[in-house]
Write a protein that holds these residues in place. Structure first.
Motif, PDB file in Angstrom:
ATOM      1  N   ASP A 251       0.806  -1.205   0.000  1.00 45.64           N
ATOM      2  CA  ASP A 251       0.000   0.000   0.000  1.00 45.64           C
ATOM      3  C   ASP A 251       0.846   1.264   0.000  1.00 45.64           C
ATOM      4  OD1 ASP A 251      -2.474   0.933  -0.136  1.00 45.64           O
ATOM      5  OD2 ASP A 251      -2.849   1.023   2.032  1.00 45.64           O
ATOM      6  N   GLY A 252       2.164   1.091   0.019  1.00 49.52           N
ATOM      7  CA  GLY A 252       3.036   2.259   0.139  1.00 49.52           C
ATOM      8  C   GLY A 252       3.832   2.496  -1.129  1.00 49.52           C
ATOM      9  N   TRP A 253       4.864   3.305  -1.014  1.00 43.59           N
ATOM     10  CA  TRP A 253       5.710   3.641  -2.154  1.00 43.59           C
ATOM     11  C   TRP A 253       7.006   2.854  -2.074  1.00 43.59           C
ATOM     12  CZ3 TRP A 253       2.846   5.816  -5.556  1.00 43.59           C
ATOM     13  CH2 TRP A 253       1.779   6.638  -5.139  1.00 43.59           C
ATOM     14  N   ASN A 254       7.229   2.021  -3.094  1.00 43.96           N
ATOM     15  CA  ASN A 254       8.456   1.236  -3.153  1.00 43.96           C
ATOM     16  C   ASN A 254       9.483   2.050  -3.937  1.00 43.96           C
ATOM     17  OD1 ASN A 254       7.632  -1.371  -1.856  1.00 43.96           O
ATOM     18  ND2 ASN A 254       5.998  -1.113  -3.375  1.00 43.96           N
ATOM     19  N   VAL A 255      10.290   2.793  -3.214  1.00 41.97           N
ATOM     20  CA  VAL A 255      11.133   3.809  -3.845  1.00 41.97           C
ATOM     21  C   VAL A 255      12.476   3.241  -4.309  1.00 41.97           C
ATOM     22  CG1 VAL A 255      12.231   6.056  -3.526  1.00 41.97           C
ATOM     23  CG2 VAL A 255      10.023   5.590  -2.446  1.00 41.97           C
TER      24      VAL A 255
ATOM     25  N   LEU B 199      12.180  -4.994  -1.412  1.00 43.45           N
ATOM     26  CA  LEU B 199      12.220  -3.578  -1.059  1.00 43.45           C
ATOM     27  C   LEU B 199      13.476  -3.236  -0.251  1.00 43.45           C
ATOM     28  CD1 LEU B 199      10.467  -0.832  -0.476  1.00 43.45           C
ATOM     29  CD2 LEU B 199      10.163  -1.913   1.751  1.00 43.45           C
ATOM     30  N   VAL B 200      14.083  -2.084  -0.541  1.00 37.77           N
ATOM     31  CA  VAL B 200      15.149  -1.583   0.339  1.00 37.77           C
ATOM     32  C   VAL B 200      14.735  -0.248   0.969  1.00 37.77           C
ATOM     33  CG1 VAL B 200      17.561  -0.922   0.550  1.00 37.77           C
ATOM     34  CG2 VAL B 200      16.917  -2.762  -0.981  1.00 37.77           C
ATOM     35  N   PHE B 201      14.253   0.684   0.134  1.00 38.03           N
ATOM     36  CA  PHE B 201      13.798   1.976   0.654  1.00 38.03           C
ATOM     37  C   PHE B 201      12.330   2.186   0.281  1.00 38.03           C
ATOM     38  CE2 PHE B 201      18.366   2.872  -0.594  1.00 38.03           C
ATOM     39  CZ  PHE B 201      18.859   2.706   0.683  1.00 38.03           C
ATOM     40  N   GLY B 202      11.493   2.505   1.254  1.00 38.65           N
ATOM     41  CA  GLY B 202      10.080   2.699   0.939  1.00 38.65           C
ATOM     42  C   GLY B 202       9.385   3.608   1.944  1.00 38.65           C
ATOM     43  N   VAL B 203       8.224   4.066   1.552  1.00 39.48           N
ATOM     44  CA  VAL B 203       7.449   4.970   2.403  1.00 39.48           C
ATOM     45  C   VAL B 203       6.013   4.468   2.504  1.00 39.48           C
ATOM     46  CG1 VAL B 203       6.569   7.320   2.702  1.00 39.48           C
ATOM     47  CG2 VAL B 203       8.848   6.967   1.741  1.00 39.48           C
ATOM     48  N   GLN B 204       5.556   4.334   3.742  1.00 35.67           N
ATOM     49  CA  GLN B 204       4.150   3.983   3.986  1.00 35.67           C
ATOM     50  C   GLN B 204       3.438   5.219   4.509  1.00 35.67           C
ATOM     51  OE1 GLN B 204       3.690   1.075   7.089  1.00 35.67           O
ATOM     52  NE2 GLN B 204       1.452   1.310   7.180  1.00 35.67           N
ATOM     53  N   GLU B 205       2.352   5.585   3.825  1.00 40.38           N
ATOM     54  CA  GLU B 205       1.561   6.705   4.328  1.00 40.38           C
ATOM     55  C   GLU B 205       0.509   6.138   5.262  1.00 40.38           C
ATOM     56  OE1 GLU B 205       0.257   8.829   0.895  1.00 40.38           O
ATOM     57  OE2 GLU B 205       2.325   9.309   0.349  1.00 40.38           O
TER      58      GLU B 205
ATOM     59  N   GLY C  21      -2.458   7.495   7.941  1.00 40.42           N
ATOM     60  CA  GLY C  21      -3.165   8.629   8.525  1.00 40.42           C
ATOM     61  C   GLY C  21      -2.543   9.913   8.028  1.00 40.42           C
ATOM     62  N   ARG C  22      -2.171  10.800   8.971  1.00 35.51           N
ATOM     63  CA  ARG C  22      -1.524  12.053   8.571  1.00 35.51           C
ATOM     64  C   ARG C  22       0.003  11.932   8.578  1.00 35.51           C
ATOM     65  NH1 ARG C  22      -3.537  15.774  12.824  1.00 35.51           N
ATOM     66  NH2 ARG C  22      -2.120  17.246  11.829  1.00 35.51           N
ATOM     67  N   GLY C  23       0.496  10.742   8.935  1.00 38.89           N
ATOM     68  CA  GLY C  23       1.951  10.578   9.038  1.00 38.89           C
ATOM     69  C   GLY C  23       2.529   9.564   8.065  1.00 38.89           C
ATOM     70  N   GLN C  24       3.778   9.241   8.279  1.00 42.17           N
ATOM     71  CA  GLN C  24       4.480   8.322   7.382  1.00 42.17           C
ATOM     72  C   GLN C  24       5.443   7.432   8.168  1.00 42.17           C
ATOM     73  OE1 GLN C  24       5.220  11.800   6.969  1.00 42.17           O
ATOM     74  NE2 GLN C  24       3.290  12.036   5.867  1.00 42.17           N
ATOM     75  N   VAL C  25       5.661   6.235   7.623  1.00 42.29           N
ATOM     76  CA  VAL C  25       6.754   5.400   8.091  1.00 42.29           C
ATOM     77  C   VAL C  25       7.738   5.270   6.934  1.00 42.29           C
ATOM     78  CG1 VAL C  25       7.438   3.211   9.121  1.00 42.29           C
ATOM     79  CG2 VAL C  25       5.122   4.107   9.507  1.00 42.29           C
ATOM     80  N   ILE C  26       8.996   5.617   7.207  1.00 38.75           N
ATOM     81  CA  ILE C  26      10.020   5.545   6.154  1.00 38.75           C
ATOM     82  C   ILE C  26      10.943   4.374   6.476  1.00 38.75           C
ATOM     83  CG2 ILE C  26      11.892   6.762   4.996  1.00 38.75           C
ATOM     84  CD1 ILE C  26      10.496   9.379   5.728  1.00 38.75           C
ATOM     85  N   TYR C  27      10.983   3.443   5.558  1.00 33.63           N
ATOM     86  CA  TYR C  27      11.800   2.251   5.751  1.00 33.63           C
ATOM     87  C   TYR C  27      13.116   2.400   4.993  1.00 33.63           C
ATOM     88  CZ  TYR C  27       7.246   0.316   7.153  1.00 33.63           C
ATOM     89  OH  TYR C  27       6.048   0.088   7.769  1.00 33.63           O
ATOM     90  N   LEU C  28      14.224   2.435   5.719  1.00 39.01           N
ATOM     91  CA  LEU C  28      15.553   2.492   5.087  1.00 39.01           C
ATOM     92  C   LEU C  28      16.260   1.175   5.412  1.00 39.01           C
ATOM     93  CD1 LEU C  28      16.567   6.180   6.050  1.00 39.01           C
ATOM     94  CD2 LEU C  28      15.428   5.375   3.957  1.00 39.01           C
ATOM     95  N   GLY C  29      16.026   0.185   4.553  1.00 42.75           N
ATOM     96  CA  GLY C  29      16.518  -1.177   4.817  1.00 42.75           C
ATOM     97  C   GLY C  29      18.030  -1.283   4.849  1.00 42.75           C
TER      98      GLY C  29
END
Ligand SMILES: [Zn+2]
Length: 842
Positions: free
Chosen positions: A771-775, A801-807, A809-817
């Protein structure tokens, strides 16, 4: 105060009469070495005492982040000390770094470095005995006739003091050798690393820390024939000394190998006599170029690591698994013995050491070994990247120039991974292998690490063009060069009023400028879409600093923006209109306001001190932005809603990330928080409610991969016992470089191209976010470009995935694998963190 280095002003006392005055460490300190740990200022006092009584030269070469002095002691006969400058010049002449032939006496230079790891605290104590005996024992003093010994009593005073002060505070009156006792359990982060918790024995080549920078400046002025780095290892290990273990880099010469054996045999003589256990040729390899043994090796020296059993666990004494008590006195005796034995054998072979050293550099300059003879760094990398590169080359003493003539050329492209034709321009930076430091150049720039063996101690890939994100070529022909001229940075000369100032977003230096503006309270916007204006094009992430919103600064605003830009070397474009030629006008909602984030960074138990330190260093020294460091123990007392960003560095968050914690973090993100997870911090969130991260895409993929694992396990039943170590690394990533596909239309990847080279130090696998952005993704099974990767790892990582962003609510989780700030040398990763802080979610 430390005595200044004054070559002409040595004590006029004769060498011998002075000896009567010099006190032993015990006489000076009031206790025998090994009875307690000596604080750094007392160590300094002792060295000053020795210098003032004997006329040896003491040089204060700098200070640490915590402002402790860094010192070198030059130990030799008074005659040699009078000729220090000549000895030094001779050395550089032999290395081809100075014109002319060596003159006068032949003196070999032996450099002894103590206590690079702060809690391996025996080293500094041993150094005091070593210098005392060298100067007072007639049998040893004769070695100094043809040998200059340079002693660095403590490379890492901040780390050592962290250990020593802690130990002296908690130790029992009589030390307790019971391994359960508190004095054998250092609290987080331990004393190993420096102030920013960097491992200084990984920083020789990268030069990120002030201790390394100041030391290398001196090291390069001398370039010794022999360098020893004193260490400690686990309590139960016998002593380790040279020769080193495979893999040895192919650049290491037969002579360097041979003399390591000669030295090792000399140590063995003493250890055999005492019945002390030791081992050689195992564990400690010579590959990664940033150690205190390899770095000197690649600079023509005999570089060595000596390892005593002990470290921060051992205290003044500890019971080993054999039931013996290992005391600090034992540890001192061993390090003292190898130090002295090194000087002895070097003095015996001084002539040969010098001639082989000279030959090493002669070969380097006239017939460099490796396949590639020139490295071309394209001018298109821009002035920021070129400046960082050339500053670093200067620190290492590597020569470079610019192509003498433009032409079409052919070489290995680091970006594409294959041979390519390209146009060589006279603005390109050229580093030729035909120079004294060619071995170092070739090791640092080799596209693929030459691995004789894959069982190694550290990362196996580091090629500089990947680390610094450079468009570069390795050529098998030598390119003619002219003197280097840095590209001119054209800043605005006079203050120009503007509707808005605009800056392309390309480099971490742009983020430094932004950080300063935000902290002044300035309103800064960024363009989420590319645009063009007055015939210029601006990419995603370009900063737009409008007059609107900054009226409170008054008329001085124009000057303030431009002076700040100048300070950071930024070239602003003074736009007179917000009406763009293409793209979105400055008043559009896609030109977004950057809110200055309030950032919290987690530290303490559970976090990796190295990763925390790298992130802390990034905020304080690289970005210049306020960060609030919060200890994991205090975390639940903190009102998280007062922060916009929370960063969890690499770590082991098993107990921290319990169900309640995850719930409250999830709610905080939902309400607008931005959670940035680095490396193994991801694993604590994978598969947990509210987080879109998981190891497998679905049940089907999980079953498929588990089935493969099972069949490997079945094949593995007939494995050969003797191959057990080698089989074990099939799942292992030894710090390899991988090419990722980047979605550079996402704010997390602004300023990057459509690919990014990541340094992978784990074999963790994460499925694409549903559901997020696979950057940043492994979209290609052949993603590994350099370094050792276990046979099974690549297949597991394909399409992950290595780097991604999950939106959320009003915030985000940034995954830096992968850790984009690794050892602060992976410079191209900083922009990812910059983007995560300032753009994602804004
Ligand atoms: Zn160590």
């Amino acid at each position: 105060m430390m005595k200044k280095l004054l070559f002409g002003c040595l004590a006029s006392l004769s060498f011998l009469s002075a000896m009567a005055q010099v006190k032993s460490p015990e006489q000076f300190l009031g206790y025998a070495l090994g009875e307690r740990f000596t604080p750094h200022h007392k160590v300094m006092d002792y060295y000053e005492h020795v210098a003032s009584e004997t006329g040896i030269v003491l040089q204060n070469y700098g200070q640490t982040y915590e402002m402790r002095p860094l010192v070198l002691a030059y130990v030799s006969t008074s005659e040699n000390l009078k000729n220090l400058e000549q000895i030094r010049n001779n050395n550089l002449k032999r290395a081809g770094l100075q014109q002319g032939n060596p003159e006068g006496k032949e003196v070999a230079v032996v450099w002894l470095s103590y206590n690079v790891h702060g809690n391996e605290s025996v080293s500094t104590e041993a150094s005091m005995q070593t210098i005392y005996e060298l100067l007072t024992d007639p049998a040893k003093k004769v070695w100094l006739e043809n040998t200059l010994v340079i002693i660095d009593p403590c490379i890492n005073p901040d780390g050592r003091e962290r250990y020593v002060q802690w130990y002296n505070r908690v130790a029992n009156q009589a030390y307790n050798p019971n391994p359960d006792a508190l004095e054998h359990h250092e609290p987080w982060p331990g004393g190993r690393a420096n102030h920013y918790l960097f491992d200084l024995n990984r920083d020789w080549a990268w030069q990120t820390q002030v201790e390394s920078q100041q030391r290398l400046k001196e090291y390069n002025r001398w370039l010794p024939q022999v360098h020893v780095d004193f260490h400690e290892q686990g309590v139960d290990n016998p002593y380790y000394f040279a020769p080193a273990a495979e893999p040895l880099h192919e650049q290491i010469t037969p002579w360097q190998r041979e003399f390591q054996v000669t030295i090792g045999k000399n140590h063995a003589k003493y250890f055999d006599k005492e019945g002390w256990l030791y081992f050689t040729g195992e564990v400690f390899d010579l590959l990664y170029p940033s150690y205190g043994d390899t770095y000197p090796m690649y600079n023509g020296s005999i570089g060595m690591t000596y390892e005593q059993g002990g470290s921060g666990r051992a205290g003044l004494g500890i019971i080993t698994e054999l039931g013996d008590t290992l005391s600090l006195k034992d540890r001192i005796a061993h390090h003292y013995t190898t130090g002295i034995s090194t000087v002895e054998i070097s003095a015996q072979h001084a002539k040969r050491l010098l001639s082989e050293y000279q030959q090493f550099f002669k070969n380097s300059s006239s017939s460099p070994k490796g396949k590639y003879k020139s490295y071309v760094i394209k001018a298109e990398n821009g002035s920021d990247k070129l400046k960082e590169l050339t500053t670093w080359l200067d620190q290492l003493g590597i020569q470079y120039g610019q192509a003498a003539a433009g032409k079409s050329a052919k070489g290995f492209s680091y970006q594409s991974g294959g041979e390519e034709s390209f146009t060589l321009s006279t603005r390109d930076v050229v580093i030729n292998a035909y120079q004294p430091k060619s071995v170092l150049v070739q090791v640092l720039f080799e596209p693929k690490t030459q691995l004789a063996d894959s069982l190694t101690y550290d990362i196996t890939a580091w090629a500089v063009p990947y680390a610094q994100g450079l468009q570069a070529y390795a050529l098998s022909e030598k390119i003619g060069t002219k003197a280097y001229e840095a590209p001119k940075v054209e800043t605005l000369d006079s203050i120009q009023a503007a509707y808005a100032y605009v800056l392309n977003w390309q480099h971490h230096a742009d983020a430094r400028f932004l950080a300063e503006l935000l902290q002044m309270g300035m309103i800064v916007r960024y363009a989420s879409e590319p645009f063009s204006l007055d015939g210029r094009t601006f990419g995603r992430g370009s900063l737009v600093i409008t007059r609107r919103g900054n009226e409170s600064f008054g008329l001085k605003w124009f000057a303030l923006v431009q002076e700040t830009a100048k300070k950071h070397g930024r070239i602003l474009y003074a736009a007179q209109t917000g009406f763009v030629d293409s793209g979105k006008d400055f008043g559009s909602e896609s030109v977004r306001i950057i809110q200055a984030p309030k950032v919290a960074l987690l530290a303490g138990d559970g976090t990796s001190s190295l990763s925390f330190g790298e992130t802390w260093y990034y905020f304080e020294q690289e970005l210049g932005y306020t960060v609030t460091v919060i200890d994991t123990d205090d975390f639940n007392r903190v009102n998280l809603s007062t922060y916009d960003v929370l960063i969890l560095p690499d770590g082991y968050y098993g107990s921290f990330a319990n169900e309640n914690q995850l719930k409250s973090l999830s709610a905080w993100v939902q309400a607008g928080g931005k959670l940035i997870l680095i490396d193994n911090a991801l694993s604590a969130f994978a598969g947990k409610e509210g987080f879109d991260l998981s190891s497998y895409q679905d049940e089907e993929e999980k079953k498929l991969l588990e089935k493969k694992e099972k069949s490997y396990a079945e094949q593995n039943r007939l494995r050969v016992y003797a191959n057990r170590e080698r089989d074990g690394i099939k799942d292992f990533v030894g710090g390899g470089i991988f090419k990722l596909r980047m979605d550079n239309t996402h704010p997390l990847a602004f300023g990057y191209s459509s690919s990014y080279f990541t340094l992978k130090t784990n074999s963790d696998r994460y499925a694409y976010l549903n559901d997020g952005w696979n950057v940043g993704t492994f979209a290609n099974a052949k993603a590994n470009v350099s370094g050792f990767v276990g046979a099974r790892v690549e297949e597991r990582l394909n399409n992950t995935l290595v780097f991604g962003v999950q939106e959320k609510g009003r915030g985000q989780v940034i995954y830096l694998g992968d850790n984009p700030l690794f050892r602060a040398f992976w410079k191209n990763g900083r922009l990812l963190m910059d983007n995560a802080l300032f753009f994602v979610g804004q």
